[in-house]
Structure formats: structure tokens, C-alpha cells
Design an enzyme around this catalytic site. Structure first.
Site, PDB file in Angstrom:
ATOM      1  CG  LEU A   1       3.647  -5.343   0.648  1.00 31.72           C
ATOM      2  CD1 LEU A   1       4.273  -4.134   0.147  1.00 31.72           C
ATOM      3  CD2 LEU A   1       2.805  -4.787   2.019  1.00 31.72           C
ATOM      4  CB  SER A   2      -0.105  -9.366   3.706  1.00 30.94           C
ATOM      5  OG  SER A   2       0.711  -8.500   4.793  1.00 30.94           O
ATOM      6  CE  LYS A   3      -0.064  -0.323   3.740  1.00 31.48           C
ATOM      7  NZ  LYS A   3       0.145  -0.106   2.366  1.00 31.48           N
ATOM      8  NE  ARG A   4       0.829  -0.982  -2.036  1.00 38.87           N
ATOM      9  CZ  ARG A   4       2.159  -0.942  -2.181  1.00 38.87           C
ATOM     10  NH1 ARG A   4       2.527  -1.881  -2.913  1.00 38.87           N
ATOM     11  NH2 ARG A   4       2.672  -0.080  -1.565  1.00 38.87           N
ATOM     12  CG  ASP A   5      -2.383  -9.642  -0.995  1.00 41.52           C
ATOM     13  OD1 ASP A   5      -1.821  -9.274  -1.901  1.00 41.52           O
ATOM     14  OD2 ASP A   5      -1.939 -10.494  -0.265  1.00 41.52           O
TER      15      ASP A   5
END
Ligand code: GLU
Length: 271
Positions: A264-268
Site C-alpha cells: 500500500l503506497s500510503k503505508r510505505d
């Protein structure tokens, strides 16, 4: 000299504002606020086929609801009005013809039926047709036809488009504020249509570059789906001789749907 920051949110009124659009608007807004700049709302409504009535009002209402304040643009006015591209249509033809005169673009007279037939022929041979350096001097274009025939066709009202004459084999070096340096060879790109006589309207690429220039935009912050268009946009700035004031570009990664613990790009970014 550094120019005052001017950013724009430039949606096409082709449907409701989705979360990706809201994110793009929000980043532009925050960037403008951070740098004491201006946030512009430009409506890119030159694609008459995809126009959805009511979409513009919905976009404006959604931005208001989100608390994203527009300094200049549709609904606000400003020094570069009008901000709706369909109301600026007489501006674009001049720029399209300027590129033809300078040898950066050309007239093409192919009809939709002719192009469909070409596509089918290529497909039969297991190939994909692309309008590019390999065909533009063999088709019904101002690069192939004698000048008096080109004039005669235009005068008798044949439909034409202006296409960008993509250099045949050149590496375009670009810079993106998020991705860093990006390189693309022009042999992978086709000759995009810039203007259509049929509806006397520019396509997205021409209108977008002309307006970003005229509206003195300093930073283009938009979704990553526009990254493949960046080489053409760089070349358009060069063709017009506007490189000194070319905006900086930031292409925002696509938003991914949560898929249950996967990437999930947000979590990265949270780590
Ligand atoms: N009209 C384009 C869109 O709908 C704008 C892209 C850009 O910001 O250059 O997303």
C-alpha cells in the site's frame, strides 16, 4: 529570478471528481499555501465527446466542500480569464499554426475511415500502426503533398488535423520533482494530434501547454498517468521557445486500493 508560485488544478469535466482528483487538488493547494502562491482552477473541456453536463459544478462544489480555496479561475475570475478552455478556443489555432510554420508540426488529412483501414492492414500483419516518422511522409500530410495541394484542400474545406512532428530518434531528458531524472527515446512516441479543424478545438496536449505558459504556471503537480505525456510536453516547450519559463513537474504516484495487507503506497511513507 524566482517567479511567484502559481499552480493549477486542471480537471476535465468528464464525470464526478474522484479521490485521485481531490488528492491532486489538495497537493496543489498545499504547495501554493506553503509558498505564498496562487491556486488556479482551469477547466479543460476541449474533448466534446467526453463532456458530461453538470460535472464542472460538481467539481467546484466538491473543492469547496473539501475546503480547497481557489484564488483564480473558473468561478473566481482573474487576470488570465477566461479559465474554461472552450472559451479560449480562438487562442489555440494561432499556436498550432506557429508550430506548422516552424516545422515542428504538420497538417494531416487522413479520414477516420482511412486510419481504421491502415490499422486493420497492420493488424493483419501482426503489427500495430503508429502515426510517426516511418509513415508521415507517405500519408496525406503537408510533409508529403505539394504545398498548392495542401492549400487547395484546406480552402475547399477538407477536414485536417495538426500533428506534432516527433523527432525520429532523440533522447529527451526530463526532470520530475518526485521521480528524479527520466529519459525517453522519441522513437517510442507517435505524432500526437494537437488541433482538429472538425470542431475547431485543440487537443489536451496543445491547450494544456499553451495555457500553462500564458497563465504563468510555475509547478505542474498532477497524477502519474500523465508521465508518459511528459516528453511531448518538454518538446512542445522547446518548439515554442518557452524553455526558460517551463514549469517544474511533479507526478504523484497512483493511489492504490487497499487489498488486504498487501503493498500500500500510503503505508510505505509511514515507516
Ligand atoms: N485535464 C487533465 C486531467 O483531466 C489535466 C492533466 C494535467 O494536469 O496536466 O487530468
Amino acid at each position: 529570478m524566482t517567479r511567484p508560485v502559481r499552480v493549477r488544478f486542471a480537471p476535465s469535466p468528464t464525470g464526478p471528481l474522484h479521490i485521485g482528483g481531490v488528492r491532486t487538488a489538495l497537493y496543489n493547494y498545499l504547495f501554493a499555501r506553503r509558498h505564498g502562491g496562487k491556486m488556479i482552477l482551469r477547466i479543460e473541456d476541449t474533448d466534446s465527446q467526453r463532456f458530461v453536463p453538470g460535472a464542472e459544478a460538481y467539481i467546484i462544489e466538491s473543492l469547496e466542500w473539501c475546503g480547497i480555496h481557489i484564488d483564480e479561475g473558473v468561478g473566481q475570475g482573474g487576470p488570465h480569464a477566461p479559465y474554461r478552455q472552450s472559451e479560449r478556443r480562438e487562442i489555440y489555432l494561432k499556436y498550432a499554426l506557429q508550430l506548422v510554420d516552424a516545422g515542428w508540426a504538420y497538417y494531416a488529412f487522413d479520414t477516420a475511415d482511412e486510419l481504421n483501414a491502415l490499422r486493420a492492414q497492420y493488424e493483419e500483419r501482426g503489427k500495430t500502426f503508429a502515426y510517426n516518422a516511418s509513415v508521415r511522409e507517405r500519408l496525406a500530410t503537408s510533409l508529403a503533398l505539394p504545398a498548392d495541394e495542401v492549400r487547395a484542400r484546406i480552402e475547399r474545406g477538407d477536414q485536417w488535423v495538426v500533428r506534432f512532428k516527433m523527432p525520429a530518434d532523440e533522447t529527451v531528458r526530463m526532470h520530475d520533482l518526485i521521480r528524479g531524472d527520466v529519459e525517453v527515446n522519441t522513437s517510442t512516441l507517435d505524432d500526437k494530434v494537437l488541433y482538429k479543424s472538425a470542431d475547431a478545438l485543440p487537443t489536451y496536449h496543445l491547450a494544456n501547454i499553451v495555457d500553462d505558459h500564458l497563465m504563468e504556471i510555475t509547478h505542474v503537480i498532477r497524477g502519474e498517468e500523465w508521465l508518459p505525456s511528459l516528453p511531448l510536453h518538454y518538446l512542445l516547450y522547446r518548439a515554442f521557445g518557452w524553455e526558460a519559463t517551463q514549469p517544474e513537474f511533479a507526478h504523484l504516484p497512483l493511489l492504490l486500493k487497499p487489498t488486504g495487507g498487501g503493498k500500500l503506497s500510503k503505508r510505505d511513507g509511514d515507516k
